[in-house]
Design an enzyme around this catalytic site. Structure first.
Site, PDB file in Angstrom:
ATOM      1  N   CYS A 153       0.897  -1.246   0.068  1.00  0.00           N
ATOM      2  CA  CYS A 153      -0.118   0.004   0.193  1.00  0.00           C
ATOM      3  C   CYS A 153       0.695   1.178   0.097  1.00  0.00           C
ATOM      4  O   CYS A 153       0.487   2.202  -0.643  1.00  0.00           O
ATOM      5  CB  CYS A 153      -0.961   0.251   1.117  1.00  0.00           C
ATOM      6  N   HIS A 180       1.503   4.765   9.732  1.00  0.00           N
ATOM      7  CA  HIS A 180       0.547   3.730   9.251  1.00  0.00           C
ATOM      8  C   HIS A 180      -0.426   3.025  10.253  1.00  0.00           C
ATOM      9  O   HIS A 180       0.131   2.572  11.532  1.00  0.00           O
ATOM     10  CB  HIS A 180       1.555   2.683   8.671  1.00  0.00           C
TER      11      HIS A 180
END
Length: 333
Positions: A153, A180
């Site tokens: 990602c 994150h």
């Protein structure tokens, strides 16, 4: 279109299927996992991050019935399924265990023609190509690319601003940090883990972590001198990466933001890149399908140092690209 299977029905596998069905991209031939099909059906039906799936969900010993679509279930606890027998051409491996060539090759040995890995390969030797939508997907060669990595990602989130800045102003070198959301690799409570920092409770700590994005980006741009790290934080999904660069050409904040605005509406990055003009928090980008959402208010310049920030839903944004790339490959093999 050739037949697709999903191997590994965890966080990414389930979101991949939601997106594929909701957007009519494809209906997989089979789903393989090691858990009970009834439990997997329940987890698909109601998701903590994304709510209830609006369709109908039924399961049986042999598979799923989703909005009337019959999808075979294969218990893979004893190994890779016989993809040849199932008629599967492309396997989307969402297990996290195909980052080395041997793990991906196992699917080819069982009759699949191609493998799309939903994670960064450990090295260039562990895949045939790293292909990202909006970056280099058109380089796909069916004759030589049988193991394809989608990176992570964060790889997808950073590749977009890197492409825009590289093409407009050039990049000498840089560093990134990504904040994150916590993931399944961490622990819910304090307990010993392979990575010592992951031993502390994910929902109660800010946990420094390594990032495979830098290596994956260099698989795409071999001359790129950008590296970085991650900090895992107690949010359920949604992340932001800060990219600090020295550019080759002189540029202003206004120049950079205008380049992003232009790229976001262009044909190559439409749907992949978006920009935010107003001031938001991570709640704004949960379930946003873009790979990279530039926060224009956070673009800054100090001397020669340029800083840009990009949001991304680390599950949903990546799963949208994964579904689109799977459809793209299956239409061309």
């Amino acid at each position: 279109m050739k037949k697709i299977a999903i191997y590994g029905f965890g966080r990414i596998g389930r979101q991949l299927l939601r997106i594929a069905l909701d957007r009519d991209l494809f209906v997989p031939q089979a789903i393989a996992d090691v858990k009970a099909v009834k439990t997997l059906g329940a987890l698909f039906s109601v998701d903590t991050n994304y709510g209830r799936w609006p369709g109908t969900v039924d399961t049986s010993a042999t598979g799923f019935l989703l909005n009337g679509n019959e999808i075979a279930y294969v218990d893979s606890s004893n190994g890779i399924p016989d993809w040849n027998k199932l008629g599967v051409d492309l396997v989307v491996d969402c297990s996290g265990r195909a980052t080395k060539r041997a793990g991906a090759q196992a699917h080819l040995d069982q009759g699949a023609k191609y493998v799309l890995v939903s994670a960064p390969s450990k090295s260039l030797e562990d895949c045939d190509a790293v292909l990202l939508k909006g970056i280099n997907l058109e380089q796909f060669d069916p004759a030589s690319h049988h193991i394809i990595s989608m990176g992570s990602c964060t790889t997808n989130a950073l590749a977009v601003p890197i492409r825009v800045i590289k093409e407009a102003f050039g990049i000498e070198y840089g560093l990134f940090s990504t904040v994150h959301s916590y993931t399944n690799s961490q622990s819910l409570t304090d307990q010993p883990m392979a990575d010592i920092r992951d031993s502390w409770a994910a929902a109660e700590n800010i946990i420094p972590s390594s990032s495979g994005a830098a290596k994956a980006l260099q698989f795409i741009w071999s001359d790129l001198r950008v590296t970085g790290k991650a900090y895992r934080v107690p949010t359920r999904t949604g992340s932001i990466a800060e990219l600090n660069l020295i550019t080759t050409k002189s540029c202003t904040v206004a120049d950079v933001n205008e380049a992003f605005r232009k790229a976001a509406t262009g044909p190559e990055l439409k749907g992949v890149l978006d920009v935010l003009e107003d001031q938001w928090t991570s709640a704004r980008i949960v379930a946003d399908p873009h790979s990279s959402i530039i926060d224009l208010n956070l673009t800054a310049k100090q001397g020669d140092l340029l800083s840009v920030a990009t949001w991304y839903d680390n599950e949903w944004g990546f799963s949208n690209r994964l579904a689109e790339v799977a459809q793209y490959l299956a239409a061309r093999i």
